[in-house]
Design a protein around this motif. Structure first.
Motif, mmCIF file in Angstrom:
data_model
loop_
_atom_site.group_PDB
_atom_site.id
_atom_site.type_symbol
_atom_site.label_atom_id
_atom_site.label_comp_id
_atom_site.label_asym_id
_atom_site.label_seq_id
_atom_site.Cartn_x
_atom_site.Cartn_y
_atom_site.Cartn_z
ATOM 1 N N GLY A 26 -20.272 6.300 63.797
ATOM 2 C CA GLY A 26 -21.723 6.174 63.744
ATOM 3 C C GLY A 26 -22.326 5.071 64.593
ATOM 4 O O GLY A 26 -23.536 4.901 64.611
ATOM 5 N N ALA A 27 -21.522 4.307 65.294
ATOM 6 C CA ALA A 27 -22.043 3.210 66.120
ATOM 7 C C ALA A 27 -22.599 3.768 67.430
ATOM 8 O O ALA A 27 -22.463 4.956 67.741
ATOM 9 C CB ALA A 27 -20.952 2.185 66.393
ATOM 10 N N PHE A 28 -23.242 2.905 68.213
ATOM 11 C CA PHE A 28 -23.811 3.335 69.489
ATOM 12 C C PHE A 28 -23.958 2.146 70.423
ATOM 13 O O PHE A 28 -23.941 0.988 69.990
ATOM 14 C CB PHE A 28 -25.165 4.020 69.277
ATOM 15 C CG PHE A 28 -26.215 3.106 68.707
ATOM 16 C CD1 PHE A 28 -27.065 2.385 69.544
ATOM 17 C CD2 PHE A 28 -26.343 2.937 67.341
ATOM 18 C CE1 PHE A 28 -28.012 1.521 69.023
ATOM 19 C CE2 PHE A 28 -27.288 2.077 66.808
ATOM 20 C CZ PHE A 28 -28.134 1.368 67.652
ATOM 21 N N LEU A 29 -24.121 2.444 71.695
ATOM 22 C CA LEU A 29 -24.461 1.454 72.713
ATOM 23 C C LEU A 29 -25.685 1.975 73.449
ATOM 24 O O LEU A 29 -25.677 3.117 73.939
ATOM 25 C CB LEU A 29 -23.320 1.262 73.718
ATOM 26 C CG LEU A 29 -22.085 0.517 73.246
ATOM 27 C CD1 LEU A 29 -20.999 0.560 74.312
ATOM 28 C CD2 LEU A 29 -22.438 -0.927 72.923
ATOM 29 N N ASP A 30 -26.729 1.169 73.515
ATOM 30 C CA ASP A 30 -27.935 1.553 74.247
ATOM 31 C C ASP A 30 -27.650 1.591 75.746
ATOM 32 O O ASP A 30 -26.553 1.257 76.194
ATOM 33 C CB ASP A 30 -29.071 0.567 73.951
ATOM 34 C CG ASP A 30 -29.663 0.782 72.561
ATOM 35 O OD1 ASP A 30 -29.675 1.931 72.088
ATOM 36 O OD2 ASP A 30 -30.116 -0.207 71.955
#
Length: 88
Positions: A26-30
């Motif tokens: 569920g993590a992300f990097l913009d």
């Protein structure tokens, strides 16, 4: 694609550095970019890349390719993602 075939392909294409990357569920990097070209094989889980206005989802066995300095964002699936990436 299988891992051994992918590693052979990287060598043929001149990718000298290979790194195993694991990201949390569920993590992300913009939006960001890397100074290197990258080609990766998804080993487990899933990853969604957004480049410009196009999103593409990758799962185990899929390969993605990013050009050097290509702006993109990353979103990781409900089980996270593990991928092998070649850099040059």
């Amino acid at each position: 694609m299988e891992r051994d075939d992918f590693i052979e392909m990287l060598a043929r294409e001149g990718f000298q550095t290979t790194v195993l990357v694991e990201r949390e569920a569920g993590a992300f990097l913009d939006d960001h970019a890397h100074s290197f070209e990258a080609k990766a094989l998804i080993l487990e889980g899933e990853l969604t890349l957004r480049i410009a206005d196009k999103e593409t989802r990758y799962q185990a066995g899929d390969v993605f390719h990013l050009k050097a300095n290509e702006t993109h964002s990353e979103r990781y699936g409900p089980e996270g993602v593990c991928y092998l990436v070649g850099r040059k």
